[in-house]
Write a protein that holds these residues in place. Structure first.
Motif, PDB file in Angstrom:
ATOM      1  N   ILE A  65     105.031 -40.208  49.578  1.00  0.00           N
ATOM      2  CA  ILE A  65     104.198 -41.264  48.998  1.00  0.00           C
ATOM      3  C   ILE A  65     102.964 -41.480  49.874  1.00  0.00           C
ATOM      4  CG2 ILE A  65     104.102 -43.758  48.549  1.00  0.00           C
ATOM      5  CD1 ILE A  65     107.072 -43.508  47.635  1.00  0.00           C
ATOM      6  N   LYS A  66     103.154 -41.539  51.184  1.00  0.00           N
ATOM      7  CA  LYS A  66     102.048 -41.731  52.125  1.00  0.00           C
ATOM      8  C   LYS A  66     101.016 -40.623  51.970  1.00  0.00           C
ATOM      9  CE  LYS A  66     101.095 -42.067  57.074  1.00  0.00           C
ATOM     10  NZ  LYS A  66     101.695 -42.069  58.413  1.00  0.00           N
ATOM     11  N   GLU A  67     101.483 -39.383  51.894  1.00  0.00           N
ATOM     12  CA  GLU A  67     100.566 -38.248  51.754  1.00  0.00           C
ATOM     13  C   GLU A  67      99.775 -38.318  50.452  1.00  0.00           C
ATOM     14  OE1 GLU A  67     102.696 -34.572  52.333  1.00  0.00           O
ATOM     15  OE2 GLU A  67     103.393 -35.219  54.312  1.00  0.00           O
ATOM     16  N   HIS A  68     100.438 -38.694  49.360  1.00  0.00           N
ATOM     17  CA  HIS A  68      99.742 -38.823  48.075  1.00  0.00           C
ATOM     18  C   HIS A  68      98.665 -39.904  48.157  1.00  0.00           C
ATOM     19  CE1 HIS A  68     101.967 -35.973  45.703  1.00  0.00           C
ATOM     20  NE2 HIS A  68     103.115 -36.581  45.901  1.00  0.00           N
ATOM     21  N   ILE A  69      98.999 -41.024  48.762  1.00  0.00           N
ATOM     22  CA  ILE A  69      98.024 -42.111  48.886  1.00  0.00           C
ATOM     23  C   ILE A  69      96.844 -41.656  49.743  1.00  0.00           C
ATOM     24  CG2 ILE A  69      97.630 -44.433  49.822  1.00  0.00           C
ATOM     25  CD1 ILE A  69     100.568 -45.083  49.009  1.00  0.00           C
ATOM     26  N   GLN A  70      97.128 -41.003  50.875  1.00  0.00           N
ATOM     27  CA  GLN A  70      96.056 -40.513  51.751  1.00  0.00           C
ATOM     28  C   GLN A  70      95.153 -39.523  51.018  1.00  0.00           C
ATOM     29  OE1 GLN A  70      98.623 -39.058  54.902  1.00  0.00           O
ATOM     30  NE2 GLN A  70      97.900 -40.652  56.300  1.00  0.00           N
ATOM     31  N   ASP A  71      95.756 -38.611  50.287  1.00  0.00           N
ATOM     32  CA  ASP A  71      94.976 -37.613  49.550  1.00  0.00           C
ATOM     33  C   ASP A  71      94.084 -38.273  48.504  1.00  0.00           C
ATOM     34  OD1 ASP A  71      96.200 -35.622  51.038  1.00  0.00           O
ATOM     35  OD2 ASP A  71      97.561 -34.997  49.423  1.00  0.00           O
ATOM     36  N   TYR A  72      94.648 -39.204  47.755  1.00  0.00           N
ATOM     37  CA  TYR A  72      93.880 -39.861  46.699  1.00  0.00           C
ATOM     38  C   TYR A  72      92.765 -40.710  47.296  1.00  0.00           C
ATOM     39  CZ  TYR A  72      92.830 -41.825  42.169  1.00  0.00           C
ATOM     40  OH  TYR A  72      92.181 -42.180  41.023  1.00  0.00           O
ATOM     41  N   MET A  73      93.060 -41.384  48.424  1.00  0.00           N
ATOM     42  CA  MET A  73      92.024 -42.181  49.085  1.00  0.00           C
ATOM     43  C   MET A  73      90.895 -41.296  49.592  1.00  0.00           C
ATOM     44  SD  MET A  73      93.892 -45.200  51.171  1.00  0.00           S
ATOM     45  CE  MET A  73      94.485 -46.648  50.302  1.00  0.00           C
ATOM     46  N   SER A  74      91.217 -40.135  50.081  1.00  0.00           N
ATOM     47  CA  SER A  74      90.203 -39.202  50.565  1.00  0.00           C
ATOM     48  C   SER A  74      89.279 -38.766  49.427  1.00  0.00           C
ATOM     49  CB  SER A  74      90.877 -37.996  51.200  1.00  0.00           C
ATOM     50  OG  SER A  74      89.930 -37.063  51.619  1.00  0.00           O
ATOM     51  N   ILE A  75      89.871 -38.452  48.292  1.00  0.00           N
ATOM     52  CA  ILE A  75      89.089 -38.065  47.111  1.00  0.00           C
ATOM     53  C   ILE A  75      88.189 -39.221  46.676  1.00  0.00           C
ATOM     54  CG2 ILE A  75      89.262 -37.493  44.650  1.00  0.00           C
ATOM     55  CD1 ILE A  75      91.883 -35.943  45.456  1.00  0.00           C
ATOM     56  N   LYS A  76      88.750 -40.419  46.616  1.00  0.00           N
ATOM     57  CA  LYS A  76      87.994 -41.596  46.191  1.00  0.00           C
ATOM     58  C   LYS A  76      86.878 -41.905  47.187  1.00  0.00           C
ATOM     59  CE  LYS A  76      87.335 -45.152  43.457  1.00  0.00           C
ATOM     60  NZ  LYS A  76      87.067 -45.057  42.031  1.00  0.00           N
ATOM     61  N   LYS A  77      87.150 -41.741  48.480  1.00  0.00           N
ATOM     62  CA  LYS A  77      86.131 -42.003  49.503  1.00  0.00           C
ATOM     63  C   LYS A  77      84.940 -41.071  49.311  1.00  0.00           C
ATOM     64  CE  LYS A  77      85.458 -42.404  54.471  1.00  0.00           C
ATOM     65  NZ  LYS A  77      86.087 -42.334  55.788  1.00  0.00           N
ATOM     66  N   THR A  78      85.209 -39.809  49.046  1.00  0.00           N
ATOM     67  CA  THR A  78      84.146 -38.842  48.805  1.00  0.00           C
ATOM     68  C   THR A  78      83.330 -39.245  47.580  1.00  0.00           C
ATOM     69  OG1 THR A  78      85.461 -37.085  49.803  1.00  0.00           O
ATOM     70  CG2 THR A  78      83.656 -36.397  48.346  1.00  0.00           C
ATOM     71  N   GLU A  79      84.022 -39.659  46.535  1.00  0.00           N
ATOM     72  CA  GLU A  79      83.351 -40.081  45.303  1.00  0.00           C
ATOM     73  C   GLU A  79      82.466 -41.311  45.553  1.00  0.00           C
ATOM     74  OE1 GLU A  79      84.734 -42.341  41.262  1.00  0.00           O
ATOM     75  OE2 GLU A  79      86.040 -40.757  41.997  1.00  0.00           O
ATOM     76  N   LEU A  80      83.011 -42.311  46.252  1.00  0.00           N
ATOM     77  CA  LEU A  80      82.248 -43.531  46.522  1.00  0.00           C
ATOM     78  C   LEU A  80      81.059 -43.258  47.440  1.00  0.00           C
ATOM     79  CD1 LEU A  80      85.148 -46.117  46.908  1.00  0.00           C
ATOM     80  CD2 LEU A  80      83.498 -45.973  45.025  1.00  0.00           C
ATOM     81  N   ALA A  81      81.236 -42.383  48.411  1.00  0.00           N
ATOM     82  CA  ALA A  81      80.132 -42.027  49.299  1.00  0.00           C
ATOM     83  C   ALA A  81      79.021 -41.323  48.524  1.00  0.00           C
ATOM     84  CB  ALA A  81      80.633 -41.145  50.433  1.00  0.00           C
ATOM     85  N   ARG A  82      79.390 -40.466  47.594  1.00  0.00           N
ATOM     86  CA  ARG A  82      78.397 -39.775  46.763  1.00  0.00           C
ATOM     87  C   ARG A  82      77.645 -40.764  45.900  1.00  0.00           C
ATOM     88  NH1 ARG A  82      78.347 -38.798  41.841  1.00  0.00           N
ATOM     89  NH2 ARG A  82      80.587 -39.005  41.549  1.00  0.00           N
ATOM     90  N   ILE A  83      78.350 -41.715  45.312  1.00  0.00           N
ATOM     91  CA  ILE A  83      77.723 -42.738  44.476  1.00  0.00           C
ATOM     92  C   ILE A  83      76.753 -43.578  45.304  1.00  0.00           C
ATOM     93  CG2 ILE A  83      78.168 -44.858  43.171  1.00  0.00           C
ATOM     94  CD1 ILE A  83      80.782 -43.456  42.183  1.00  0.00           C
ATOM     95  N   ALA A  84      77.176 -43.949  46.515  1.00  0.00           N
ATOM     96  CA  ALA A  84      76.296 -44.739  47.388  1.00  0.00           C
ATOM     97  C   ALA A  84      75.050 -43.941  47.768  1.00  0.00           C
ATOM     98  CB  ALA A  84      77.079 -45.168  48.633  1.00  0.00           C
ATOM     99  N   MET A  85      75.214 -42.663  48.047  1.00  0.00           N
ATOM    100  CA  MET A  85      74.087 -41.811  48.399  1.00  0.00           C
ATOM    101  C   MET A  85      73.130 -41.684  47.218  1.00  0.00           C
ATOM    102  SD  MET A  85      72.544 -39.885  50.601  1.00  0.00           S
ATOM    103  CE  MET A  85      73.631 -39.266  51.836  1.00  0.00           C
ATOM    104  N   ASP A  86      73.671 -41.476  46.027  1.00  0.00           N
ATOM    105  CA  ASP A  86      72.841 -41.374  44.828  1.00  0.00           C
ATOM    106  C   ASP A  86      72.060 -42.662  44.617  1.00  0.00           C
ATOM    107  OD1 ASP A  86      73.828 -38.846  44.396  1.00  0.00           O
ATOM    108  OD2 ASP A  86      75.164 -39.410  42.741  1.00  0.00           O
ATOM    109  N   ALA A  87      72.696 -43.805  44.835  1.00  0.00           N
ATOM    110  CA  ALA A  87      72.010 -45.091  44.650  1.00  0.00           C
ATOM    111  C   ALA A  87      70.860 -45.247  45.655  1.00  0.00           C
ATOM    112  CB  ALA A  87      73.016 -46.228  44.804  1.00  0.00           C
ATOM    113  N   ARG A  88      71.078 -44.789  46.882  1.00  0.00           N
ATOM    114  CA  ARG A  88      70.023 -44.879  47.894  1.00  0.00           C
ATOM    115  C   ARG A  88      68.856 -43.955  47.538  1.00  0.00           C
ATOM    116  NH1 ARG A  88      74.398 -45.302  51.614  1.00  0.00           N
ATOM    117  NH2 ARG A  88      74.305 -43.085  52.056  1.00  0.00           N
ATOM    118  N   LEU A  89      69.169 -42.796  47.000  1.00  0.00           N
ATOM    119  CA  LEU A  89      68.119 -41.850  46.639  1.00  0.00           C
ATOM    120  C   LEU A  89      67.291 -42.344  45.458  1.00  0.00           C
ATOM    121  CD1 LEU A  89      70.008 -38.460  47.030  1.00  0.00           C
ATOM    122  CD2 LEU A  89      68.264 -39.400  48.553  1.00  0.00           C
TER     123      LEU A  89
END
Length: 91
Positions: A65-89
């Motif tokens: 369960i911990k590994e699944h949560i970590q993996d999903y959070m990593s994917i979501k973090k990448t997505e949110l960082a991309r969205i934030a970068m796009d907004a800044r651009l």
């Protein structure tokens, strides 16, 4: 924190991570689930009170369960960082 059964933790965590709309909210969820006093740590503490024959299976389940949560959070973090970068651009 909610009082959840071990089986429910993954589903609720995934739902909350999916709904996270900022890196800050995602970090709060990371602490809630994976931090020192988070839900996963609380589940791991149950191991000490279990009979030896149950520990291995329960520990493996919680680690999965911990590994699944970590993996999903990593994917979501990448997505949110991309969205934030796009907004800044754009601005």
């Amino acid at each position: 924190m909610e009082d959840l059964q071990t089986e429910d933790i993954l589903k609720v965590a995934i739902d909350k991570v999916a709904a996270a709309d900022s890196l800050e909210s995602l970090e709060s969820l990371r602490v809630e689930y994976l931090g020192k006093t988070g839900l996963i740590s609380l589940e791991m503490r149950k191991l000490g009170k279990m009979p030896a024959e149950e520990r291995k299976e329960f520990g493996a389940k919680v680690n999965q369960i911990k590994e699944h949560i970590q993996d999903y959070m990593s994917i979501k973090k990448t997505e949110l960082a991309r969205i934030a970068m796009d907004a800044r651009l754009i601005n």
